[in-house]
Design an enzyme around this catalytic site. Sequence first.
Site, PDB file in Angstrom:
ATOM      1  N   SER A   1       0.838  -1.195   0.000  1.00 27.13           N
ATOM      2  CA  SER A   1       0.000   0.000   0.000  1.00 27.13           C
ATOM      3  C   SER A   1       0.881   1.257   0.000  1.00 27.13           C
ATOM      4  O   SER A   1       1.666   1.458  -0.924  1.00 27.13           O
ATOM      5  CB  SER A   1      -0.964  -0.044   1.192  1.00 27.13           C
ATOM      6  OG  SER A   1      -1.960   0.952   1.091  1.00 27.13           O
TER       7      SER A   1
ATOM      8  N   ASP B   1      -9.842  -4.902  -4.868  1.00 33.02           N
ATOM      9  CA  ASP B   1      -9.287  -3.848  -4.006  1.00 33.02           C
ATOM     10  C   ASP B   1     -10.157  -2.598  -4.047  1.00 33.02           C
ATOM     11  O   ASP B   1     -10.391  -2.011  -5.101  1.00 33.02           O
ATOM     12  CB  ASP B   1      -7.867  -3.513  -4.472  1.00 33.02           C
ATOM     13  CG  ASP B   1      -7.094  -2.678  -3.465  1.00 33.02           C
ATOM     14  OD1 ASP B   1      -7.647  -1.677  -2.957  1.00 33.02           O
ATOM     15  OD2 ASP B   1      -5.927  -3.012  -3.196  1.00 33.02           O
TER      16      ASP B   1
ATOM     17  N   HIS C   1      -8.519  -4.859   0.099  1.00 28.55           N
ATOM     18  CA  HIS C   1      -7.187  -4.242   0.189  1.00 28.55           C
ATOM     19  C   HIS C   1      -6.462  -4.721   1.441  1.00 28.55           C
ATOM     20  O   HIS C   1      -5.272  -5.057   1.385  1.00 28.55           O
ATOM     21  CB  HIS C   1      -7.345  -2.721   0.221  1.00 28.55           C
ATOM     22  CG  HIS C   1      -6.056  -1.968   0.272  1.00 28.55           C
ATOM     23  ND1 HIS C   1      -5.304  -1.714  -0.849  1.00 28.55           N
ATOM     24  CD2 HIS C   1      -5.384  -1.384   1.306  1.00 28.55           C
ATOM     25  CE1 HIS C   1      -4.223  -1.022  -0.509  1.00 28.55           C
ATOM     26  NE2 HIS C   1      -4.249  -0.811   0.790  1.00 28.55           N
TER      27      HIS C   1
END
Length: 447
Positions: free
Chosen positions: A202, A352, A384
């Site tokens: 991320s 996601d 996610h």
Amino acid sequence: MALNRLVFSLSLWLGFIGAAQAASSEPLPPSKDPWYTAPPGFESAEPGTVLRVRPAPGNLTSITANSSASYNILYRTTDSHFKPTWAVTTLLVPELGPDSLAQQKFQQSALLSFQVPYDSADVDASPSYSMYSASNDSSAPYTAALGSGLFVSVPDYEGPLAAFTAGIISGYATLDSIRAVLSLGLGLNITNSPRAALWGYSGGAFATEWASELAVQYAPDLVAGPVVGAAMGAPLANITTFMHSVNGQATSGLVPNTLLGLTSQYPDVRKYLVSKLNDDSEYNRTGFLAAEGFTVTESGVAFAGIDINKYFQNGTDILNDPKILALVNREGIMGYHGVPKWPLFIYQAIPDEVTPISATDALVEKYCAVGADILYERNTVGSHYEETNNSYKAAVQWLEDVFSSQHDINRAQGCVIQDVTRNTTSGDLVRRKDVQKSVFDLWSAAW
């Protein structure tokens, strides 16, 4: 230049001696700790030059599983205006000695640069400070890596202005953290062809990818030498689509963090942004700017479910404002600054909800068209956040390949793109409460 290096070397070790005497003191937030400043004249040092070093204050070593020592390293890097600045990395040292895994498996010469997704416009959320209160979930990857004999560097890659989603400084600061550690040693065997790899998820993948694409022009010494690959999950390939995706959702707090982080190095754009905020309403300037002092968790609570455009005059669509878009195009769109020369493992969940996979697809397609070495795995299941667990094993196994040189044998494979189905969060492999133990087992099994 030689004189400058001598001066910095002398001041560095004098500072180290003094810091060692005070190593037992409690850590201070970076905004209140005078150690977080560069010495006079640092601008003349080369990128990656170590400016200060100290044993990490307080109890970081004792609370970090599998660590035998920990250090803060302040080093020269470059900001998004290509001007000298500084950043800090925390070096975690595994257990050492002739019978240690670090020696037996890697000759004490393997370094993992782990980019934590701290996702905040508050410098006091930087990993060198927040690691003291890190949960098992967030610390599991690097403590497991330590347990397998890897040295681990955790950089404050947003720099001293907490420039979240500013890709240029994030990449430069990550690259220079590797240079700094490799120049210093501190137990790492830097004379035995050290190998380094990068990993992040991320926001941490954001810094990892920018480092990978900027390295060709900024750090050819790392490309030609120690760096053997980079693993990145859900890398926030396009910050505009990312902000649109999370705005008004449970993760809406990422939008003010992004806007404040992006503008922290651009005073004129920050002034413009602030001028567009409401003076008085439920959603006002004070409420928005409070994010400058929030961790990502605190922003998540404060802004959950809110359309951030409500904070702006007449509901202005700030995410499509030309001045903001121009800055995003400079700092937040991957794939325009160079083609990564080391192998990449990219992974993301197709569903996601934070960063659309279409942006990652486009990035991979662009790189593959010009000869990049990429394994890209698109997970058919998971959110996610679930993907952080679902693809742990795959990332660890890929990193094992590049550290052991196995990947070098197959480098001619070029790009491989495949859909996979991994659902470890259901309990088959990794239960959330057991993530620390499970990830350690994965590293141990790999090596």
